[in-house]
Scaffold this motif. Sequence first.
Motif, PDB file in Angstrom:
ATOM      1  N   PRO A 200       0.816  -1.217   0.000  1.00 23.58           N
ATOM      2  CA  PRO A 200       0.000   0.000   0.000  1.00 23.58           C
ATOM      3  C   PRO A 200       0.847   1.263   0.000  1.00 23.58           C
ATOM      4  O   PRO A 200       2.059   1.234   0.272  1.00 23.58           O
ATOM      5  CB  PRO A 200      -0.798  -0.134   1.298  1.00 23.58           C
ATOM      6  N   ALA A 201       0.195   2.383  -0.288  1.00 21.10           N
ATOM      7  CA  ALA A 201       0.857   3.681  -0.189  1.00 21.10           C
ATOM      8  C   ALA A 201       1.159   3.977   1.282  1.00 21.10           C
ATOM      9  O   ALA A 201       0.546   3.402   2.186  1.00 21.10           O
ATOM     10  CB  ALA A 201      -0.020   4.773  -0.794  1.00 21.10           C
ATOM     11  N   ALA A 202       2.118   4.880   1.501  1.00 20.96           N
ATOM     12  CA  ALA A 202       2.510   5.178   2.886  1.00 20.96           C
ATOM     13  C   ALA A 202       2.894   6.640   3.023  1.00 20.96           C
ATOM     14  O   ALA A 202       3.449   7.239   2.093  1.00 20.96           O
ATOM     15  CB  ALA A 202       3.678   4.283   3.307  1.00 20.96           C
ATOM     16  N   HIS A 203       2.584   7.188   4.185  1.00 16.85           N
ATOM     17  CA  HIS A 203       3.024   8.539   4.547  1.00 16.85           C
ATOM     18  C   HIS A 203       4.088   8.394   5.627  1.00 16.85           C
ATOM     19  O   HIS A 203       3.836   7.830   6.700  1.00 16.85           O
ATOM     20  CB  HIS A 203       1.842   9.373   5.070  1.00 16.85           C
ATOM     21  N   LEU A 204       5.302   8.873   5.327  1.00 14.68           N
ATOM     22  CA  LEU A 204       6.425   8.698   6.243  1.00 14.68           C
ATOM     23  C   LEU A 204       6.862  10.047   6.794  1.00 14.68           C
ATOM     24  O   LEU A 204       6.930  11.046   6.064  1.00 14.68           O
ATOM     25  CB  LEU A 204       7.606   8.036   5.525  1.00 14.68           C
ATOM     26  N   VAL A 205       7.171  10.060   8.081  1.00 10.21           N
ATOM     27  CA  VAL A 205       7.749  11.231   8.737  1.00 10.21           C
ATOM     28  C   VAL A 205       9.153  10.841   9.178  1.00 10.21           C
ATOM     29  O   VAL A 205       9.330   9.967  10.036  1.00 10.21           O
ATOM     30  CB  VAL A 205       6.895  11.673   9.941  1.00 10.21           C
ATOM     31  N   LEU A 206      10.156  11.495   8.589  1.00 11.40           N
ATOM     32  CA  LEU A 206      11.548  11.109   8.789  1.00 11.40           C
ATOM     33  C   LEU A 206      12.288  12.176   9.576  1.00 11.40           C
ATOM     34  O   LEU A 206      11.990  13.380   9.468  1.00 11.40           O
ATOM     35  CB  LEU A 206      12.235  10.915   7.429  1.00 11.40           C
ATOM     36  N   PRO A 207      13.258  11.788  10.376  1.00  8.86           N
ATOM     37  CA  PRO A 207      14.028  12.776  11.140  1.00  8.86           C
ATOM     38  C   PRO A 207      14.930  13.578  10.205  1.00  8.86           C
ATOM     39  O   PRO A 207      15.446  13.045   9.214  1.00  8.86           O
ATOM     40  CB  PRO A 207      14.840  11.913  12.111  1.00  8.86           C
ATOM     41  N   PRO A 208      15.157  14.849  10.497  1.00  4.65           N
ATOM     42  CA  PRO A 208      16.053  15.646   9.652  1.00  4.65           C
ATOM     43  C   PRO A 208      17.504  15.260   9.907  1.00  4.65           C
ATOM     44  O   PRO A 208      17.838  14.735  10.976  1.00  4.65           O
ATOM     45  CB  PRO A 208      15.775  17.080  10.120  1.00  4.65           C
ATOM     46  N   VAL A 517      16.582  11.849   2.827  1.00  2.00           N
ATOM     47  CA  VAL A 517      15.405  10.982   2.719  1.00  2.00           C
ATOM     48  C   VAL A 517      15.824   9.518   2.628  1.00  2.00           C
ATOM     49  O   VAL A 517      15.219   8.644   3.271  1.00  2.00           O
ATOM     50  CB  VAL A 517      14.547  11.389   1.505  1.00  2.00           C
ATOM     51  N   LEU A 518      16.854   9.235   1.841  1.00  2.00           N
ATOM     52  CA  LEU A 518      17.308   7.848   1.692  1.00  2.00           C
ATOM     53  C   LEU A 518      17.733   7.266   3.038  1.00  2.00           C
ATOM     54  O   LEU A 518      17.334   6.150   3.396  1.00  2.00           O
ATOM     55  CB  LEU A 518      18.459   7.787   0.691  1.00  2.00           C
ATOM     56  N   ALA A 519      18.531   8.019   3.796  1.00  2.00           N
ATOM     57  CA  ALA A 519      18.983   7.530   5.104  1.00  2.00           C
ATOM     58  C   ALA A 519      17.798   7.377   6.063  1.00  2.00           C
ATOM     59  O   ALA A 519      17.727   6.402   6.826  1.00  2.00           O
ATOM     60  CB  ALA A 519      20.018   8.482   5.687  1.00  2.00           C
ATOM     61  N   GLY A 520      16.863   8.322   6.033  1.00  2.00           N
ATOM     62  CA  GLY A 520      15.712   8.239   6.926  1.00  2.00           C
ATOM     63  C   GLY A 520      14.826   7.044   6.625  1.00  2.00           C
ATOM     64  O   GLY A 520      14.362   6.349   7.547  1.00  2.00           O
ATOM     65  N   VAL A 521      14.593   6.762   5.343  1.00  2.00           N
ATOM     66  CA  VAL A 521      13.770   5.614   4.966  1.00  2.00           C
ATOM     67  C   VAL A 521      14.431   4.306   5.398  1.00  2.00           C
ATOM     68  O   VAL A 521      13.755   3.357   5.816  1.00  2.00           O
ATOM     69  CB  VAL A 521      13.516   5.630   3.438  1.00  2.00           C
TER      70      VAL A 521
END
Length: 560
Positions: A200-208, A517-521
């Motif tokens: 499914p689609a996903a909404h991600l909140v990643l640390p800066p 974004v890559l590291a956060g994911v």
Amino acid sequence: MQRIAAAIGSAARDRGVGRDAIVTGLASSWEVCAGSVFPLGVRPGGGVSVDGPWVRVGPGSRAWAEAAGASPPDCSSSPGTLQQGSGSRNPAAVSLHQAGRRAQVNRSEAAGRRRRDMFWIRHSRVVMGKIVSNGLRVYRKYLAQYFIFRLGREIALAVYRAGFRLNCRLRRGDTIASYTFASFSEFRRRMNPPTSFIAPAAHLVLPPPHIIGAPSAALAMAAPIEIDVPEARIIEIAGATVVGGSSFVLAQGCAIHPDLLAPKSEESPAEIRGFIKVDAARTAMTSYFGPVARTLPRAVNLLGQSAGNYAHWMTEIAPRLAILDASSGYDDWPLLVDGWIHRNMREAVTLLSCKPRPVIPVERWQPVAVDVLAEVSATGYEPYIPHKLSNKPHPRYKNCFSRYALDALRTAAQRVAEPAQTAVPEKIYLRRGTGSTNARGLSNVDEVERIMRDSGFTLVDPGQLGFAEQVRLCRNARVIAAPVGASLANMIFAPAGATILALAPFYENDNYYYYAVLAGVLGHKLLFVLGKPSSQRAHPIHNDYHIDPGTLGEALRTCP
């Protein structure tokens, strides 16, 4: 084969008899042994017959001519051979034999010419690739900072595109076609093709990321990063055409593109080189790719416009192969892969595919038609933004990567890489080799590498390693440090929770989102160490920079 048939027909006309009689006469001095395949085939029950342009002789058949007197040939050698008998020769048989020998010689000579041609084609491509690569590096590093060279480049490209398209209209106008842009999801909703749902689609909140060396940049990325990841699906597209080096699929009047690609605001390499022309509203395009090189009954599309870059390939192409393995309906479908990618990427295709699928390389700008194409949804994307007359960085772009796809890729890579024979270091510095064509380099590289070595890091040039070796190197790493570049994509193979130390130049409005974004994911902690650019005139992306030793030391003290 045509010469053989012609020889039989000629002998029949000379003698005033039918072709069957001539074929029967051939057996007076020739025999096809059991299991042979000759331009002479087999009919059930043996015997001799004429079937269109092909002469068919049954295995072991002995149809003797009225001339007789010919002793049976010896078929004691290996099956599938045609041998001459010891009796009297029929003239038609001699003519047939000579025609066959000439055809065999011609085939051998043609095969030799093809091998020589392919050798020189491959050799010339390698040479031209190096010339173009080094030429681009010189342009980006030294010439692009001057407006006159940027203007000259734009004029040269415009003239080339106009000439190329005019030549296409004059020589192969019937291959030019127009298509309307449609995203992957839009095409699926409109055409309702066969679909396999994966995730499914996903909404991600990643640390800066944590940034050292530029307070203004740190403030700009102090807030959490939010991204919306589209769902993962596989759709089957009927009557599709794909092109090497392109992210478009041409089918049913549509130019299908990944959901994350925005034709209204982005140019593609195919457009810059003149292979497509986009209308003023940027809602449709005209294709100048030319005639189809080959047609396949079915295939999986793993082509992409940025496939030649290791980082783009690892985030945009390889995860699609992991998604494909999550579906059981494509176990034996061939994979269409860009033929111009690095050998490490070709190795990755072989190792990562869980099924024994054939791999079909597609050269750049080569169209391939596929009756049924399996298209995998996008797993990541970085826009292709060319350097125009302006020598300023492009606007900020927030990248998007699929956590499901990258986790699947990391699992697959861990599975295929054999355990290392020696101890693997936990702190790795991925240095840039001397053969790198990247125009963005460290001006104090020796000082930086000395500091990293003194801090317990093992220095490695990933350009000297194969794909499996890079996976083994990174899969147990606690800290990975490197100048920003394609090698940092190897963080995909590190266990979640690793610390990533990225050395990069600082400039206003920089796009630090790609690795953030890559590291956060992936679940990593990212630390940027920014240095001062060496020049204010050069393009920021292709500019040398200096890392302050004190700033680097501060960053290293935060590493585990």
